[in-house]
Each structure stands twice: as structure tokens, then as C-alpha cells.
Scaffold this motif. Structure first.
Motif, PDB file in Angstrom:
ATOM      1  N   LEU A 172       7.670 -88.185 -63.070  1.00  0.00           N
ATOM      2  CA  LEU A 172       8.295 -89.506 -63.004  1.00  0.00           C
ATOM      3  C   LEU A 172       7.341 -90.526 -62.412  1.00  0.00           C
ATOM      4  O   LEU A 172       6.650 -90.268 -61.427  1.00  0.00           O
ATOM      5  N   GLN A 173       7.315 -91.715 -63.007  1.00  0.00           N
ATOM      6  CA  GLN A 173       6.646 -92.866 -62.401  1.00  0.00           C
ATOM      7  C   GLN A 173       7.635 -94.023 -62.337  1.00  0.00           C
ATOM      8  O   GLN A 173       8.368 -94.279 -63.305  1.00  0.00           O
ATOM      9  N   THR A 174       7.685 -94.723 -61.208  1.00  0.00           N
ATOM     10  CA  THR A 174       8.580 -95.880 -61.055  1.00  0.00           C
ATOM     11  C   THR A 174       7.746 -97.104 -60.678  1.00  0.00           C
ATOM     12  O   THR A 174       7.784 -97.570 -59.536  1.00  0.00           O
ATOM     13  N   PRO A 175       6.969 -97.637 -61.612  1.00  0.00           N
ATOM     14  CA  PRO A 175       6.034 -98.729 -61.284  1.00  0.00           C
ATOM     15  C   PRO A 175       6.744-100.068 -61.119  1.00  0.00           C
ATOM     16  O   PRO A 175       7.686-100.389 -61.844  1.00  0.00           O
ATOM     17  N   SER A 176       6.279-100.855 -60.166  1.00  0.00           N
ATOM     18  CA  SER A 176       6.763-102.232 -60.049  1.00  0.00           C
ATOM     19  C   SER A 176       6.126-103.102 -61.118  1.00  0.00           C
ATOM     20  O   SER A 176       6.719-104.075 -61.582  1.00  0.00           O
ATOM     21  N   ASP A 177       4.897-102.747 -61.526  1.00  0.00           N
ATOM     22  CA  ASP A 177       4.161-103.481 -62.556  1.00  0.00           C
ATOM     23  C   ASP A 177       3.438-102.447 -63.421  1.00  0.00           C
ATOM     24  O   ASP A 177       2.399-101.914 -63.020  1.00  0.00           O
ATOM     25  N   PRO A 178       3.953-102.124 -64.622  1.00  0.00           N
ATOM     26  CA  PRO A 178       3.358-101.062 -65.442  1.00  0.00           C
ATOM     27  C   PRO A 178       1.886-101.280 -65.755  1.00  0.00           C
ATOM     28  O   PRO A 178       1.104-100.325 -65.773  1.00  0.00           O
ATOM     29  N   ALA A 179       1.480-102.531 -65.995  1.00  0.00           N
ATOM     30  CA  ALA A 179       0.073-102.787 -66.316  1.00  0.00           C
ATOM     31  C   ALA A 179      -0.819-102.480 -65.121  1.00  0.00           C
ATOM     32  O   ALA A 179      -1.873-101.850 -65.247  1.00  0.00           O
ATOM     33  N   ALA A 180      -0.401-102.917 -63.935  1.00  0.00           N
ATOM     34  CA  ALA A 180      -1.200-102.692 -62.729  1.00  0.00           C
ATOM     35  C   ALA A 180      -1.185-101.238 -62.305  1.00  0.00           C
ATOM     36  O   ALA A 180      -2.112-100.771 -61.635  1.00  0.00           O
TER      37      ALA A 180
ATOM     38  N   GLY B 256      -1.078 -98.598 -64.381  1.00  0.00           N
ATOM     39  CA  GLY B 256      -1.650 -97.701 -65.389  1.00  0.00           C
ATOM     40  C   GLY B 256      -0.616 -96.845 -66.096  1.00  0.00           C
ATOM     41  O   GLY B 256      -0.869 -95.671 -66.386  1.00  0.00           O
ATOM     42  N   THR B 257       0.536 -97.430 -66.409  1.00  0.00           N
ATOM     43  CA  THR B 257       1.631 -96.629 -66.959  1.00  0.00           C
ATOM     44  C   THR B 257       1.286 -96.024 -68.320  1.00  0.00           C
ATOM     45  O   THR B 257       1.657 -94.870 -68.595  1.00  0.00           O
ATOM     46  N   GLN B 258       0.589 -96.769 -69.160  1.00  0.00           N
ATOM     47  CA  GLN B 258       0.241 -96.196 -70.469  1.00  0.00           C
ATOM     48  C   GLN B 258      -0.685 -94.996 -70.308  1.00  0.00           C
ATOM     49  O   GLN B 258      -0.516 -93.966 -70.979  1.00  0.00           O
ATOM     50  N   ASP B 259      -1.668 -95.084 -69.426  1.00  0.00           N
ATOM     51  CA  ASP B 259      -2.541 -93.931 -69.165  1.00  0.00           C
ATOM     52  C   ASP B 259      -1.755 -92.774 -68.562  1.00  0.00           C
ATOM     53  O   ASP B 259      -2.024 -91.602 -68.862  1.00  0.00           O
ATOM     54  N   PHE B 260      -0.801 -93.085 -67.697  1.00  0.00           N
ATOM     55  CA  PHE B 260       0.072 -92.052 -67.143  1.00  0.00           C
ATOM     56  C   PHE B 260       0.828 -91.325 -68.252  1.00  0.00           C
ATOM     57  O   PHE B 260       0.852 -90.080 -68.301  1.00  0.00           O
ATOM     58  N   LEU B 261       1.440 -92.074 -69.165  1.00  0.00           N
ATOM     59  CA  LEU B 261       2.200 -91.468 -70.256  1.00  0.00           C
ATOM     60  C   LEU B 261       1.311 -90.569 -71.113  1.00  0.00           C
ATOM     61  O   LEU B 261       1.685 -89.439 -71.461  1.00  0.00           O
ATOM     62  N   ASN B 262       0.124 -91.073 -71.439  1.00  0.00           N
ATOM     63  CA  ASN B 262      -0.788 -90.292 -72.285  1.00  0.00           C
ATOM     64  C   ASN B 262      -1.264 -89.023 -71.596  1.00  0.00           C
ATOM     65  O   ASN B 262      -1.306 -87.940 -72.198  1.00  0.00           O
ATOM     66  N   ALA B 263      -1.630 -89.141 -70.318  1.00  0.00           N
ATOM     67  CA  ALA B 263      -2.170 -87.985 -69.593  1.00  0.00           C
ATOM     68  C   ALA B 263      -1.128 -86.890 -69.452  1.00  0.00           C
ATOM     69  O   ALA B 263      -1.423 -85.699 -69.644  1.00  0.00           O
ATOM     70  N   VAL B 264       0.093 -87.249 -69.129  1.00  0.00           N
ATOM     71  CA  VAL B 264       1.134 -86.244 -68.923  1.00  0.00           C
ATOM     72  C   VAL B 264       1.491 -85.575 -70.250  1.00  0.00           C
ATOM     73  O   VAL B 264       1.699 -84.352 -70.309  1.00  0.00           O
ATOM     74  N   ARG B 265       1.539 -86.346 -71.318  1.00  0.00           N
ATOM     75  CA  ARG B 265       1.810 -85.737 -72.633  1.00  0.00           C
ATOM     76  C   ARG B 265       0.715 -84.746 -73.006  1.00  0.00           C
ATOM     77  O   ARG B 265       0.995 -83.644 -73.503  1.00  0.00           O
ATOM     78  N   LEU B 266      -0.558 -85.146 -72.792  1.00  0.00           N
ATOM     79  CA  LEU B 266      -1.678 -84.260 -73.131  1.00  0.00           C
ATOM     80  C   LEU B 266      -1.656 -82.977 -72.295  1.00  0.00           C
ATOM     81  O   LEU B 266      -2.197 -81.950 -72.713  1.00  0.00           O
ATOM     82  N   ALA B 267      -1.029 -83.028 -71.126  1.00  0.00           N
ATOM     83  CA  ALA B 267      -0.937 -81.845 -70.258  1.00  0.00           C
ATOM     84  C   ALA B 267       0.273 -80.980 -70.603  1.00  0.00           C
ATOM     85  O   ALA B 267       0.586 -80.032 -69.876  1.00  0.00           O
ATOM     86  N   ASP B 268       0.951 -81.323 -71.695  1.00  0.00           N
ATOM     87  CA  ASP B 268       2.125 -80.558 -72.155  1.00  0.00           C
ATOM     88  C   ASP B 268       3.300 -80.635 -71.203  1.00  0.00           C
ATOM     89  O   ASP B 268       4.085 -79.690 -71.066  1.00  0.00           O
TER      90      ASP B 268
END
Length: 314
Positions: A169-177, A179-191
Motif C-alpha cells: 500500500l502507498q498513501t501519497p499526499s502527492d503522487p507525482a512527488a 513516485g507513485t507510477q514507479d511504485f506501481l510498476n516496481a511492485v507489479r514487476l515483483a509479482d
């Protein structure tokens, strides 16, 4: 020695930091007031201006909470009513407290030099500012207190069970600041399964933290309120830590937990994949992060830091 009376004075109290400190100081028998006009996600529970305090705390670079980049003129700017208080009580010890604003970061050395030259002690709620401003003048680390709604009543984040999918889970106040997209990609790649939540009431985010075993902060290289909240709720709290900030943290007597990573997407993917492949480690890391928070960031620990810092100014 009687604890000093403290006035926190600024228009905006981001993340309720000053309000939370005030409540803890009062519970411990101290005197503290927060004078302001706007809060972020916490109650706007402000005090009228008190009588003459022992210490006054101002917050350069925070702005008024209305958003937007205040620009370089903010380095020297405080609300007019705050400047009037400083002029009214010119001999009172004063502190410039930095809350880690992204607008402030590019000008951090200018902020540190200017407020140090004005005779203010420097402090920050975030470790990265302590590291960077500490190169200009001494800067104290005063971590925020965090809310533990549910956890304070005995509820804790669910323990991860081997055989179940791992949700991060990530609960960002500002997704761009954050790194939410990188978070989503990294966790998916880790299965594993990524879940990001923002623009919902703070209480709902706290409830989410009790429903999932692992939480991620951001890639900015130092723990923020989210990292501490995640640990306090019993999650395995993954947060990024630059080597310099790790050294600062350890020099201040706080070791980094096993969940700290380098501030890269690859490091997050590697950490999450390790959890997926060794699910029994997740529960150990949940226990370890909770113990880490209890020892270094619970109310007693933070009060100790506040007492030592503010008492040392008198």
C-alpha cells in the motif's frame, strides 16, 4: 527544571505536526500553544496568542496552505502577524522549523543561512533537511508524532500469511512527488499487488494501513510521516534512505530498519520480490518496524527530543 512554554506561530500547520506536539506537551504537564489559521488534514484547532512564552517557533517556507510555489521571496517571508510577535518579544529564543516543503528544498541552503544569521536555532521534522541544513548550521531533528487510529484501540495491521498474495500500500499526499507510477510498476514487476490511495480522508487511509501488511513511503531518500505511520500501525514499512541520511539518522542514535532501501525503483522491486519469495519474513519485518517505532518515535521518545532541544535554548 520547569519545561519551557512554547508558542508555535505560523498560518499553516502541515500534517498537524505542531498540534500533535502541543497535545503531547500538555499531556506531559508542559505549556504549548499553536497560533495559526489553516491545517492540512487534521483539525484546525488553534489557540489565541498566549502571554509571553519562553520559546517561539516559526515555519519559514511552509506558506499559508493554499498551494502554489511561493518562490524565492519566501526565504525571508513570514506572516505579518508572526513578524509582529518577534518584534514584540525580541529577546525570546526563537526557532525556524522546516517541515520538508518541496518548494523549500531547492533553496534549502539559502533558508538555512538566512535564518541562522537572524539568530534562529534550526530544526526540521524531516531527516533530509537535517542532513542538508546541518552543513550550514546545526539543525535538530524533531520527528512528528503520528496518529494510530485503530492501533491505539488494539487493532494492528493484519499479519501477512504465506500463501496469500502480497499487497503493498502507498498513501501519497502527492503522487507525482511520491513516485507513485514507479511504485506501481516496481511492485507489479515483483509479482505483488500494488495499491495506491490518495485524496480520501486521513482516517480512511489509516484504516487501510490496518488492512494490509506492507506500506511504502516514497523515493525521496528520507522517512516521512507516512513511513512512521506505517510502522506505528504494524506494517512492514518500506522507505527510501540516501546513504547520507542514513548516516545522519545513525549519528542521532536511530538505526535504520531492515525495510529501508536505496531510493530507486529497482531497490523497491528487489525488496518486494524478497518478500514474495520469502513470505515468512514479512511478519518478522512487521514486528521489527513496530518495535522500531515504539523505541524511537512514540510519544515518550518524541517528548524526550522536544524537551532536550527546547530546554537547551534557555
Amino acid at each position: 527544571m520547569t519545561p519551557p512554554s512554547i508558542l508555535f506561530a505560523h498560518d499553516f500547520d502541515p500534517a498537524g505536526v505542531m498540534i500533535q506536539w502541543r497535545e503531547a506537551l500538555r499531556r506531559a504537564g508542559g505549556k504549548a500553544w499553536v497560533a495559526g489559521t489553516r491545517a492540512y488534514i487534521h483539525r484546525a484547532d488553534f489557540d489565541p496568542i498566549c502571554r509571553k512564552p519562553d520559546v517561539i517557533v516559526v515555519c519559514p517556507g511552509v506558506g499559508d496552505g493554499s498551494g502554489g510555489d511561493p518562490g524565492p521571496t519566501a526565504v525571508r517571508t513570514l506572516p505579518s502577524w508572526v513578524e509582529e510577535l518577534l518584534a514584540k518579544w525580541p529577546k525570546i529564543p526563537r526557532v525556524a522549523l522546516f517541515h520538508g516543503s518541496l518548494h523549500c528544498w531547492p533553496l534549502r541552503e539559502e533558508y538555512a543561512r538566512y535564518w541562522h544569521r537572524r539568530g534562529f536555532a534550526l530544526a526540521s521534522t524531516t531527516l533530509d533537511y537535517v542532513t542538508e541544513m546541518g552543513k550550514i548550521a546545526p539543525c535538530a531533528w524533531l520527528p512528528p508524532l503520528v496518529e494510530r487510529a485503530g492501533a491505539d484501540e488494539g487493532r494492528m495491521a493484519v499479519l501477512h500469511l504465506p500463501g496469500r498474495p502480497l499487497v503493498v500500500l502507498q498513501t501519497p499526499s502527492d503522487p507525482a512527488a511520491c513516485g507513485t507510477q514507479d511504485f506501481l510498476n516496481a511492485v507489479r514487476l515483483a509479482d505483488a499487488i500494488p495499491l495506491a490511495s490518495w485524496r480520501i480522508p486521513h482516517a480512511m487511509n489509516l484504516d487501510l494501513k490496518l488492512r494490509f501488511s506492507v506500506g511504502f513511503d516514497h523515493f525521496r531518500g528520507a522517512p516521512s510521516v507516512n513511513a512512521l505511520e506505517n510502522a506505528a500501525c504494524g506494517q512492514a514499512s518500506i522507505f527510501s534512505l540516501f546513504k547520507e541520511n542514513r548516516a545522519t539518522m545513525e549519528s542521532l542514535g536511530v538505526p535504520a530498519p531492515s525495510t529501508a532501501i536505496e531510493p530507486t525503483r529497482d531497490a523497491l522491486e528487489e525488496k518486494v520480490r524478497y518478500m514474495v519469495e520469502r513470505p515468512e519474513i514479512v511478519e518478522d519485518w512487521q514486528d521489527g518496524c513496530l518495535a522500531w517505532w515504539w523505541r524511537y518515535f512514540d510519544e515518550a521518545a518524541i517528548l524526550g527530543r522536544l524537551d532536550a532541544f527546547f530546554g537547551g535554548l534557555l
